[in-house]
Design a protein around this motif. Structure first.
Motif, short mmCIF file in Angstrom:
data_model
loop_
_atom_site.label_atom_id
_atom_site.label_comp_id
_atom_site.label_asym_id
_atom_site.label_seq_id
_atom_site.Cartn_x
_atom_site.Cartn_y
_atom_site.Cartn_z
N HIS A 1 0.84 -1.20 0.00
CA HIS A 1 0.00 0.00 0.00
C HIS A 1 0.87 1.25 0.00
O HIS A 1 2.04 1.20 0.39
CB HIS A 1 -0.85 0.09 1.28
N ASP A 2 0.28 2.39 -0.39
CA ASP A 2 0.85 3.65 0.06
C ASP A 2 -0.16 4.28 1.01
O ASP A 2 -1.35 4.02 0.96
CB ASP A 2 1.22 4.58 -1.10
N MET A 3 0.35 5.11 1.92
CA MET A 3 -0.47 5.63 3.01
C MET A 3 -1.48 6.68 2.56
O MET A 3 -2.44 6.96 3.28
CB MET A 3 0.42 6.26 4.09
N GLU A 4 -1.24 7.30 1.40
CA GLU A 4 -1.98 8.52 1.06
C GLU A 4 -1.85 9.52 2.21
O GLU A 4 -2.80 10.21 2.59
CB GLU A 4 -3.44 8.23 0.73
N GLY A 5 -0.67 9.56 2.77
CA GLY A 5 -0.40 10.44 3.89
C GLY A 5 1.02 10.29 4.36
O GLY A 5 1.83 9.58 3.74
N GLU B 1 -6.80 2.06 -5.23
CA GLU B 1 -5.93 1.98 -6.41
C GLU B 1 -4.43 2.08 -6.08
O GLU B 1 -3.61 2.11 -6.99
CB GLU B 1 -6.29 3.10 -7.40
N ASP B 2 -4.08 2.16 -4.81
CA ASP B 2 -2.66 2.30 -4.46
C ASP B 2 -1.91 0.96 -4.57
O ASP B 2 -2.54 -0.09 -4.50
CB ASP B 2 -2.54 2.86 -3.03
N GLU C 1 4.94 5.31 3.28
CA GLU C 1 4.67 6.74 3.37
C GLU C 1 4.58 7.36 1.98
O GLU C 1 5.42 7.09 1.12
CB GLU C 1 5.78 7.43 4.16
N GLY C 2 3.57 8.18 1.78
CA GLY C 2 3.47 8.89 0.51
C GLY C 2 2.08 8.83 -0.09
O GLY C 2 1.13 8.34 0.51
N PHE C 3 2.01 9.35 -1.31
CA PHE C 3 0.76 9.49 -2.03
C PHE C 3 0.88 8.83 -3.40
O PHE C 3 1.95 8.85 -4.01
CB PHE C 3 0.42 10.98 -2.22
N LEU C 4 -0.21 8.29 -3.88
CA LEU C 4 -0.23 7.71 -5.22
C LEU C 4 0.20 8.76 -6.25
O LEU C 4 0.95 8.47 -7.16
CB LEU C 4 -1.64 7.19 -5.50
#
Length: 638
Positions: A280-284, A398-399, A341-344
């Motif tokens: 996953h990415d956190m979207e944060g 969608e990540d 950590e991070g955003f798509l």
């Protein structure tokens, strides 16, 4: 200790050295590293090694990383941080069990806290006189900034500006920005390992950069001790010893009126085998997302979090227990979730090498421990997890998205994505060259969502209805029941991703068609720059006499398998059609199981229902799905 001299390429390459801002600059990135190393009296091997672990020497077209780090030296600029944390947005139910749905997620109250370590551009500007704009966008200026920081860190430790790279271990550790001793050590160790082994590659913008090996390099660890960093809580963590990992437990407590949060106790792998690792990415950001995992009222949870700047990992839930992470209870019960950590897309476009390396070691450790196959059918993104019912397909996440470098990741895991078979093989593995594959997307800027994204390296290819560039994208009736697929960075409906294997449906010139969601899907695959490689293997097709067979988002047991005290969980086909003549690659068998866990304590209500129905996992579209073995026949496609 034997004195080691830094190996320099200065004598091998033409060089224009400058210490004045806006004077004539070095030509080429290799020369820029040499010039900055000489100017600030930093061993060139140290400067190259630090940059490699941050960015692999890439410039990323001036775009920020997932923690607002810019350029080859990953100088962090607080002004580029977003103010949001989107983890849990959307309609997906993280638990993915409609028999006990979670309430709709409330807007996140997690604040974005920006530590001083993520403001390194400010200090680099003070030390060099460069503007923030030049430090962001000019590679030579960015490298000067990184060299100045390293020299500044060396002086702050009271260490000499020595040409012996061994003396720079503490400054390298400080460059990580880590507050934890283990995280700083991991970063420094990886930099020193890179220097010892050497490296060479062509960057994302065509620059050839080399770091000659320094095989006898040693570490002077007293400089790390002078940083005075805190020591993490490592008791009980399930991580390889070679990475930085600490225990930050997820909240688990009873909630009124008769609820609990926010994962389920289990006894894996004794109760159920772990079959998947979900990326996953956190979207944060790291710290706010961890706080969400410590809130028992928050509806989602996951086993591990990985920090971008230095690869530091926090474990929250034991692998034996079931996190609510992937939106599909069947997958949740048989998987481990790792958030990065991070955003798509928003405000960021790339992940650091430190994050990739740390995460890859964790995945390899977990996969070998639990017998998870090291392939893209079992090491999957959240975006590869199927919906459970026709009604949930549309809202699935969608990540980590198209900018995650799956080929590099699997190289680091130790399971490179190799071709298997000849040029006319009946199946292919998607594998575009990440650095040069820059498909069109829109939607990277939330303030202007219709604007085109910058041309960025991606791991995906577009799928079309016909073998031509202007043909429409193929349709996904689950994602868009009445409309077309979109070129949005958040829409995977008509995309195939690196490492995924598909059965070949046709070939015409530079185009290859695969079977995808019940249709032929064409992608550009020229011999001069292939975007897929042969991948012979097992495929499934409907048994003779069957016009269509159903596909499923989970492999639940038949009704007869359920005891009287456990409600039957319906096995509902998804909305897609798998017709005679179509073929899909086989990933392996899927156990017919349902884990019943609806109480706070681990008691008689926690049971695994096992059925006799035999299921097979297939690559049916962007997401994996399941078919009943009795509905299909298996053959080898060479």
């Amino acid at each position: 200790m034997r004195r080691l001299l830094a190996i320099s390429v200065v004598a091998l390459l033409p060089l224009t050295v400058t210490s004045a801002v806006h004077a004539e600059e070095p030509v080429g990135r290799q020369q820029a590293f040499a010039a900055a190393a000489q100017e600030f009296k930093v061993p060139e091997s140290i400067l190259l090694g630090v940059s490699y672990l941050e960015s692999r020497w890439d410039a990323h077209a001036g775009q920020p990383s997932n923690t607002a780090g810019f350029g080859p030296m990953h100088l962090t600029d607080a002004a580029a941080f977003t103010t949001s944390n989107h983890h849990g947005e959307g309609t997906e139910d993280a638990r993915g069990d409609e028999s006990r749905p979670l309430p709709s997620p409330e807007p996140s109250s997690a604040e974005t806290v920006i530590p001083a370590s993520l403001r390194t551009m400010e200090r680099a500007a003070e030390l060099t006189g460069e503007s923030h704009e030049r430090l962001r966008s000019d590679d030579a200026a960015n490298i000067r900034g990184g060299a100045a920081l390293l020299a500044d860190y060396q002086k702050s430790l009271g260490a000499p500006l020595s040409d012996n790279p061994s003396e720079w271990y503490g400054a390298v550790a400080k460059y990580s920005g880590a507050e934890e001793a283990g995280a700083a050590r991991f970063f420094a160790d990886e930099v020193f390992a890179t220097i010892k082994e050497g490296a060479a590659r062509t960057t994302d913008d065509g620059e050839r950069v080399a770091l000659p090996a320094v095989p006898g390099l040693e570490k002077i660890e007293k400089w790390l001790e002078k940083l005075g960093l805190r020591h993490e809580r490592t008791d009980g963590v399930e991580c390889p010893a070679s990475i930085s990992c600490e225990w930050i437990p997820s909240a688990y407590q009873e909630l009124p009126p008769d609820d609990y949060g926010h994962y389920d106790l289990a006894n894996r792998p004794f109760s159920q085998k772990i079959e998947y690792i979900i990326i996953h990415d956190m979207e944060g950001y790291f710290a706010p997302s961890i706080r969400l995992n410590q809130d028992p009222k928050y509806g989602a949870s996951w086993q591990y979090s990985v920090r971008s700047t230095d690869g530091h990992i926090a474990q929250h839930i034991k692998s034996k227990d079931v996190a609510w992470q992937a939106g599909n209870w069947y997958i949740n019960a048989k998987s481990i979730g790792i958030e990065h950590e991070g955003f798509l897309a928003e405000g960021s476009t790339w992940y650091t090498e430190a994050m990739y390396r740390s995460s890859a070691r964790l995945v390899r450790y977990l996969a070998l421990k639990h017998g998870v196959p090291l392939d893209r059918a079992h090491i999957i993104g959240h975006d590869n997890v199927p919906g459970t019912l026709p009604t949930t397909v549309r809202g699935m996440h969608e990540d980590p998205g198209p900018f995650w470098d799956w080929a590099h990741y699997f190289q680091l895991i130790g399971a490179p994505l190799h071709q298997f078979g000849g040029p006319r093989s009946g199946s292919v593995m998607i594998k575009p060259d990440f650095a040069t594959n820059k498909p069109y997307f829109y939607g990277c800027d939330r303030k202007n969502p219709s604007a085109a994204c910058p041309p960025l390296p991606a791991s995906t290819v577009w799928l079309r209805t016909e073998p031509r560039q202007d043909a429409p994208l193929v349709k996904d009736i689950g994602k868009h029941p009445t409309g077309d697929s979109l070129y949005s960075v958040y829409d995977h409906s008509a995309r195939a991703t690196t490492g995924q294997r598909f059965a070949v449906a046709d070939r015409q010139g530079d185009w290859t068609a695969i079977w995808y969601l019940g249709q032929k899907a064409w992608f550009h695959n020229p011999a001069s720059a292939p975007t897929a490689v042969p991948s012979a293997g097992l495929v499934v097709t409907p048994k003779p006499g069957k016009a269509t067979v159903p596909v499923y988002g989970r492999a639940y047991p038949e009704q007869e398998a359920y005891p009287a005290d456990i409600p039957y969980q319906a096995v509902t086909p998804l909305q897609y059609t798998f017709s005679a003549g179509e073929k899909y690659t086989l990933s392996g068998p899927a156990a017919a199981e349902y884990y019943r866990a609806v109480t706070f304590t681990m008691d008689q209500d926690h049971k695994v229902v096992r059925g006799k129905t035999k299921y097979l996992q297939i690559q049916f579209g962007h997401r994996v799905m399941f078919v009943k073995a009795d509905d299909v026949q298996v053959s080898f496609s060479g």
